[in-house]
Structure formats: C-alpha cells, structure tokens
Design a protein around this motif. Structure first.
Motif, short mmCIF file in Angstrom:
data_model
loop_
_atom_site.label_atom_id
_atom_site.label_comp_id
_atom_site.label_asym_id
_atom_site.label_seq_id
_atom_site.Cartn_x
_atom_site.Cartn_y
_atom_site.Cartn_z
N PRO A 55 23.46 -44.62 31.08
CA PRO A 55 24.78 -44.22 30.55
C PRO A 55 24.81 -42.73 30.21
O PRO A 55 23.77 -42.06 30.13
CB PRO A 55 24.94 -45.08 29.29
N ASP A 56 26.00 -42.23 29.98
CA ASP A 56 26.17 -40.83 29.58
C ASP A 56 26.20 -40.68 28.06
O ASP A 56 25.99 -39.58 27.54
CB ASP A 56 27.47 -40.26 30.18
N GLY A 57 26.50 -41.76 27.37
CA GLY A 57 26.55 -41.69 25.92
C GLY A 57 26.51 -43.06 25.29
O GLY A 57 26.73 -44.08 25.95
N GLY A 58 26.18 -43.10 23.98
CA GLY A 58 26.18 -44.36 23.25
C GLY A 58 24.78 -44.84 22.91
O GLY A 58 23.79 -44.09 23.00
N ARG A 59 24.71 -46.12 22.58
CA ARG A 59 23.45 -46.71 22.14
C ARG A 59 23.42 -48.18 22.51
O ARG A 59 24.43 -48.89 22.39
CB ARG A 59 23.32 -46.54 20.62
N ILE A 60 22.26 -48.67 22.96
CA ILE A 60 22.05 -50.08 23.30
C ILE A 60 20.78 -50.55 22.61
O ILE A 60 19.72 -49.95 22.77
CB ILE A 60 21.92 -50.29 24.82
N ARG A 61 20.91 -51.65 21.86
CA ARG A 61 19.74 -52.24 21.20
C ARG A 61 19.67 -53.71 21.54
O ARG A 61 20.66 -54.44 21.43
CB ARG A 61 19.82 -52.05 19.68
#
Length: 366
Positions: A55-61
């Motif tokens: 991705p270009d931005g953000g957060r995944i957990r």
C-alpha cells in the motif's frame, strides 16, 4: 485465529486511487465479506492484507503482528503473515496429485513426514476430498478443485483466511451447492475470514458482516439484514438486492411523516424519523417484496398509499412473473404469482416500507 485491524489504508495505481482511506476491524473468528462492483477496491484491499501489493499509506495488523505501517516503514512479505489465500483460479499444480498439492505448503515449512500425512488426511476429510487424494486436477470438477485449493490453504493452519471470489468459476447450480457447503464449513472452522465477492447472495448468506465498497471507499458496514433493510445511501440500496427508486418532492410533513408528490402528481405517504422540509426533492426506495398489487376497489390494511401504474413488460421466470412497470415515468420491478389481465394496475406502497433519501438520485451512475 486472529483479529484484523486496518487503519486508513490507501493504494494508488498511477493516477487512480484504488483504495481510499479504508479502515476496518475484524474480530477473531468473524466472517466479513468485501462486496462491491468491479473496480471498487475490494480485491486490492485483499491483496494488501495478504502482502501481494504494498500500500501507499495506512496500517495493517493481524493479531499482534504489524504487517504494514507506512510511518515506520514496516512491510512484511506474504510468507511472514500466516495468511491463507484461495485464488479465484484455484492455482493448483497440474502435474501434482491432490495429496501432493495439499502437502506442498507443509513440505516448504519442513514439517515432519508423519505429521504432514496426518494433517493432509485430516484436512482432505474436512473438505470431503479424501477419496480423491491420488487424482490430478484435470480429473476433478471445478467444485472439487475449489475444495482442494481450500484444503491446501487450511493445512498449514493460517491465522486468517482470505478468499478471493472462490466460487466465481463455477456454474450456477454448482455455485449454489458450494455456497451451502462453504457456509457449513465456515461454522465448523470458526476461522477469521475475509471473503471478496461481487455476488450479493454469497455476501448475504455467508457473512457476519458485509463491507460494501464503492470507488475505493467503504460505503457501509453492517450485518447482512441491516445492510439490506437499512442501506446507508442509494448506491448500497441499488447494489444489494433489487430496489425501485421513485423521485419526488415533499409537499407536506407532520411529526414523523412526509407526503411526497411523484412525477405524475400522485402522492405517497411515508414514515421517516426526520422528514425533509416541504419543497425538498427526495427519492423513495422500495424493495419489490414490499409492494403489493391492489385489486379494484381494494384498500389494503395498514398505513400506505395506492397508486396507479402501467405494465410495460412481462416475463415468466418459472413459478413467478416479473413485471416491468411505469409509475409516473419511473421504472419499477415487481414479481407476482400470476400476470395482470390488463396494462394498468393499482399498487399499494407501505408507509413504513420506503427508505427516503434526500435529493434526486441518478442510480444509473452508481
């Protein structure tokens, strides 16, 4: 099992913003469907979760593991995320037997031979394919190949299961059977699952919650019944199920009630928590099952309005007739047990059945 947390996820392809600030929390064991038309961003979101796209931005957990964070520069490759992904094409090795296809992920992980065999036999029994262990993919039906692809994913016990339109290559009857089987398997496994589809029946019948996406953004999130009965906007109303839209203008309001004049001057009473001011343009949305045909001189019980409509088309679809109607210049779709005798009929529109959207809605654009 693990929870999934997505925060402000963004993905661009050149000038196209495919995923636009998507945030979502999926609880452990929850089955969540990403639903929407082609190009809405659902498969791109799934690829970002799996680690196939950065991705270009953000957060995944996923559980306690941060898989992507643009602020810290974290990006885990797919093999480090413990996600199980079933592709639309199944992607089985054609030169390997069913057993060899399923055991392959365990071989890569250097699982001991005895444990490999035990787990493969266990998962083939789970998907009801143990009798086909020695066959090759070309000797299987589409539904059987789909089960093998799922077994290959489940055998290494992923923390989260990602399904990318797994039933789309099946014919209609086989798809119905596969959906029922998948619903049963989902109940038995209780595995955190993200399911991508553009098929509303799959979404409604399988999901704990549905995430409706449109143009890269989340249009609505909720349980299937809520999304179907209380759509957040005209796009959701039009995409989930069949919806009839009637544009009009508010001519009178009182308490939680509005009287709406349709294009031909006929008036419809609706109940709504926040009636717009008189003169406001609105769009009324009705599901076909909410509309009844009123016989001549009949006034159906319950609050509602009776209006006249013209029959524009009839189609027999097996046990039912689909009618295309014209009401004041607006098209309506309705199903009946028997076709009407003439080309004019009276319709009963329930006051509690309509969803009122403010403004004029051009549903051809959604």
């Amino acid at each position: 099992m693990a929870e999934l947390v997505i925060e402000n996820l963004t993905k661009r392809f050149g000038e196209v913003l495919a995923v636009d600030s998507v945030s979502l929390h999926v609880a452990e064991g929850e089955f969540v469907t990403l639903l929407g038309p082609s190009g809405c961003g659902k498969s791109t979101t799934l690829a970002a979760i799996a680690g196939l796209d950065r991705p270009d931005g953000g957060r995944i957990r996923i559980g306690g593991t941060v898989c992507f964070d643009d602020r810290s520069g974290t990006f885990l490759p797919p093999e480090a995320r413990n996600c199980g992904l079933v592709f639309q094409s199944y992607a089985l090795w054609p030169h390997m037997t069913v057993f060899d296809n399923v055991v392959f992920p365990l071989t890569l992980r250097k699982v001991p031979a005895a444990e490999r065999r035990r787990r493969v036999e266990e998962v083939l029994a789970l998907v009801e394919m143990e009798a086909y262990a020695d066959r090759y993919p070309h000797q299987l039906s589409g539904g059987q190949q789909q089960r093998v692809a799922l077994a290959r994913t489940l055998v290494y016990r992923p923390a989260i299961l990602l399904l990318d339109e797994p039933l789309s290559n099946l014919d209609a009857k086989l798809r119905d059977r596969a959906r029922a089987w998948l619903a049963e398997l989902r109940t038995r496994l209780g595995l955190t699952t993200i399911y991508v589809t553009h098929d509303q029946i799959e979404a409604l019948s399988l999901s704990d919650r549905i995430v409706v996406m449109n143009r890269g953004r989340v249009a609505q999130v909720g349980p299937p019944q809520e999304v179907y009965e209380r759509p957040a906007d005209p796009f959701v109303a039009d995409f989930i199920g069949t919806t009839n839209f009637l544009p009009g203008r508010v001519v009178e309001t009182a308490d939680a009630r509005a009287l709406v004049a349709l294009g031909d001057g006929q008036r419809v009473a609706v109940r709504t928590a926040r009636p717009p001011a008189p003169g406001a343009r609105v769009t009324l949305a009705y599901r076909p099952e909410q509309i009844r045909i009123a016989e001549a001189g009949e006034m159906p019980a319950g609050a509602g309005s009776v209006v006249a409509a013209r029959v524009a088309s009839r189609a027999y679809v097996g046990g039912r007739w689909q009618l295309g109607l014209d009401l004041g210049g607006s098209p309506l779709r309705l199903e009946t047990a028997a076709p009407p005798a003439g080309d004019r009929l009276r319709l009963w529109l329930p006051a509690d059945g309509a969803i009122l959207f403010q403004g004029s809605t051009d549903v051809s654009l959604v």
